[in-house]
Motif scaffolding. Structure first.
Motif, PDB file in Angstrom:
ATOM      1  N   SER A 196      -2.114 -19.288   3.451  1.00  0.00           N
ATOM      2  CA  SER A 196      -2.080 -20.690   2.392  1.00  0.00           C
ATOM      3  C   SER A 196      -0.402 -21.199   2.324  1.00  0.00           C
ATOM      4  O   SER A 196      -0.871 -22.616   2.727  1.00  0.00           O
ATOM      5  N   ARG A 202       1.715 -13.540   7.558  1.00  0.00           N
ATOM      6  CA  ARG A 202      -0.041 -13.548   8.756  1.00  0.00           C
ATOM      7  C   ARG A 202       0.158 -14.610   9.682  1.00  0.00           C
ATOM      8  O   ARG A 202      -0.793 -15.444   9.793  1.00  0.00           O
ATOM      9  N   TYR A 250      -1.713  -8.486  -4.698  1.00  0.00           N
ATOM     10  CA  TYR A 250      -1.620  -8.197  -3.336  1.00  0.00           C
ATOM     11  C   TYR A 250      -1.479  -6.465  -3.193  1.00  0.00           C
ATOM     12  O   TYR A 250      -1.280  -5.753  -2.632  1.00  0.00           O
ATOM     13  N   HIS A 259      -6.846 -11.314  -7.563  1.00  0.00           N
ATOM     14  CA  HIS A 259      -6.464 -12.777  -6.268  1.00  0.00           C
ATOM     15  C   HIS A 259      -8.102 -12.162  -5.900  1.00  0.00           C
ATOM     16  O   HIS A 259      -7.985 -12.971  -5.379  1.00  0.00           O
ATOM     17  N   PHE A 283      -8.006 -15.931  -9.547  1.00  0.00           N
ATOM     18  CA  PHE A 283      -8.358 -16.279  -8.596  1.00  0.00           C
ATOM     19  C   PHE A 283      -9.554 -16.926  -8.731  1.00  0.00           C
ATOM     20  O   PHE A 283     -10.155 -16.282  -8.528  1.00  0.00           O
ATOM     21  N   GLU A 311      -8.819 -24.925  -6.139  1.00  0.00           N
ATOM     22  CA  GLU A 311      -8.440 -24.964  -5.641  1.00  0.00           C
ATOM     23  C   GLU A 311      -9.785 -25.555  -4.573  1.00  0.00           C
ATOM     24  O   GLU A 311      -8.918 -27.031  -3.489  1.00  0.00           O
ATOM     25  N   TYR A 323     -10.489 -21.235   5.083  1.00  0.00           N
ATOM     26  CA  TYR A 323      -9.863 -19.841   4.328  1.00  0.00           C
ATOM     27  C   TYR A 323     -10.460 -18.670   3.918  1.00  0.00           C
ATOM     28  O   TYR A 323     -10.611 -17.739   4.395  1.00  0.00           O
ATOM     29  N   ASN A 352       3.859 -18.088  -0.122  1.00  0.00           N
ATOM     30  CA  ASN A 352       2.618 -16.823   0.181  1.00  0.00           C
ATOM     31  C   ASN A 352       2.773 -16.195   1.953  1.00  0.00           C
ATOM     32  O   ASN A 352       2.931 -17.732   2.906  1.00  0.00           O
TER      33      ASN A 352
HETATM   34  O1  IZC Z   1      -2.167 -14.556   0.339  1.00  0.00           O
HETATM   35  O2  IZC Z   1      -4.086 -16.285   0.541  1.00  0.00           O
HETATM   36  N1  IZC Z   1      -4.953 -18.850  -2.492  1.00  0.00           N
HETATM   37  N2  IZC Z   1      -4.516 -16.950  -3.154  1.00  0.00           N
HETATM   38  C1  IZC Z   1      -5.103 -17.759  -3.358  1.00  0.00           C
HETATM   39  C2  IZC Z   1      -3.426 -17.529  -1.995  1.00  0.00           C
HETATM   40  C3  IZC Z   1      -3.748 -18.431  -1.269  1.00  0.00           C
HETATM   41  C4  IZC Z   1      -2.014 -16.343  -0.939  1.00  0.00           C
HETATM   42  C5  IZC Z   1      -2.511 -15.805   0.285  1.00  0.00           C
END
Ligand code: IZC
Ligand code: ZN
Length: 408
Positions: free
Chosen positions: A324, A84, A147, A180, A217, A248, A97, A321
């Motif tokens: 982030s 990304r 994913y 996630h 998450f 987070e 984000y 990953n």
């Molecule tokens: O792919 O953005 N924070 N999950 C939670 C992520 C980062 C991974 C991503």
């Protein structure tokens, strides 16, 4: 096979088979002029002074260098399609984000790439990352799915981890992270997606033995604490230990939930409030902190000192990953933990070995250099522990030994 490392300048290791907390996190064993004997991949004996004479043993000359346990990366999203890099520019322009995710990018763009890749393609890509991790000293690595966000792709990711675990030296521990994000096909039906996870995907993952832990998450706009609780309890009922991406970005009670569920670990915790830290201490939950993510997202650093003072065992990991934290370098994590969390080198060493091992249920077997533990060992191109923190930015791992075998 018997292997003797002699002439070790400094041997630095935490001790024990469970996470160390509070003051004990910084109380490691430091030996000078030491030697270490291993046999068939297991540490047999460690001593100071003159090394014993063992006929037929393979000798490794430590040349006065530092020796530590192998590094344990307790939080990665190892298996994914695509990258990304284009998000870097958005990030520099100040797009948050969570906003990128809400617009169908972020995690959801990696989901599209991962769904479109074959298991073999995913494996080849992850294998390249593992080769690099090993060079930087990682000997064990936790890998989260998440994913796929559908049954087949989640299973594909987890099967890739299983195959990789057998195909290369870095030991892998699998976590199911189906929670996630909510996939776009369930955008209007969150409850339906949670039901798919709890009633169909978690039972299948557990039945096939494809994961040891379940993670959620728990974040604004992703899954709230009540939803996380429901998903983690479904995981627990199928024998999957609880982990949680907690507090987070926003404090929405993830750390409290982790403590109440006695979760194995809570991860990120940048915004964890005092009440959550107290609950984690009560529940014996390991805090897995991810300083390279704070660095890359230009966010505050988690309150590691408050956690150590409150009696929470602290671990540190990469969070590798595509969104982030595109770095997989545990040496970078160690430097950041020292400089930004103000953790002492001894505390950081415990954070990336024993406490990290405890965060993935492996503290009985790895994470320290002691008789009976697996021989996962690093020889550093440095004379002492403080030296590796001081010389940040260089790869200072000279030799990597995994289960008694030299792999770098
Ligand atoms: O792919 O953005 N924070 N999950 C939670 C992520 C980062 C991974 C991503
Ligand atoms: Zn993560």
């Amino acid at each position: 096979m018997t292997v003797l490392i002699k002439n070790i300048g400094q041997l630095a290791t935490p001790l024990g088979s469970s996470a160390q907390r509070g003051k004990a996190q910084g109380e490691i064993c430091l030996l000078k002029n030491a030697w270490l004997l291993m046999e068939d991949g297991v540490i047999r004996k460690i001593g100071e002074g003159e090394a014993p004479c063992i006929p037929d043993a393979k000798i490794i000359d430590g040349e006065g260098r530092l020796v530590t346990p192998g590094l344990v990366d307790a939080h990665t999203h190892l298996v994914f399609g695509g990258w990304r890099a284009h998000e870097l520019m958005l990030k520099l322009q100040g797009v948050p984000y969570l906003e990128i995710l809400a617009a169908g990018g972020g995690i959801l763009s990696t989901v599209r790439a991962t769904r479109g890749a074959s298991q073999e393609e995913l494996q080849d890509k992850a294998a390249a990352a593992l080769r690099e991790m090993l060079q930087y000293g990682t000997t064990t690595c936790e890998c989260k799915s998440g994913y796929g966000l559908d049954l087949d792709t989640e299973l594909k990711q987890l099967r890739a981890v299983k195959a990789l675990n057998e195909a290369q030296p870095v030991e892998l521990v699998s976590t199911f992270l189906g929670a996630h994000a909510v996939p776009s096909e369930f955008a209007g039906d969150r409850a339906g997606y949670i039901r798919l996870l709890t009633d169909r995907v978690i039972p299948e993952v557990a039945k096939e033995g494809l994961a040891e832990f379940c993670d959620v998450f728990c974040e604004t706009g992703v899954f709230d604490a009540a939803e996380a609780e429901e998903i983690l309890k479904a995981g627990l009922s199928h024998g999957l230990g609880a982990k949680i991406h907690a507090d987070e970005i926003n404090p929405i009670s993830g750390s409290q939930l982790a403590g109440e569920l006695r979760a194995v670990s809570a991860e990120h915790l940048i915004a964890a409030p005092d009440g959550g830290i107290e609950k984690m201490a009560e529940g014996g939950t390991v805090a897995v902190l991810l300083p390279a993510t704070s660095f890359y997202l230009d966010k505050p650093f988690a309150r590691a000192r408050a956690m150590i003072d409150a009696g929470v065992p602290v671990a540190a990991a990469t969070d590798f990953n595509p969104g982030s934290c595109p770095s997989l370098n545990m040496q970078m994590v160690m430097s950041l933990a020292c400089y930004k969390y103000r953790m002492k080198p001894e505390e950081v060493l415990t954070a990336v070995t024993l406490n990290a091992a405890a965060a993935i249920g492996r503290a009985h077997r790895i994470g320290t250099l002691e008789a009976g533990k697996q021989a996962d060992i690093l020889i550093w191109d440095a004379p002492s522990l403080e030296h590796i923190f001081y010389r940040f930015g260089s790869d200072q791992v000279k030799t990597v030994i995994k289960k008694g075998i030299e792999v770098k």
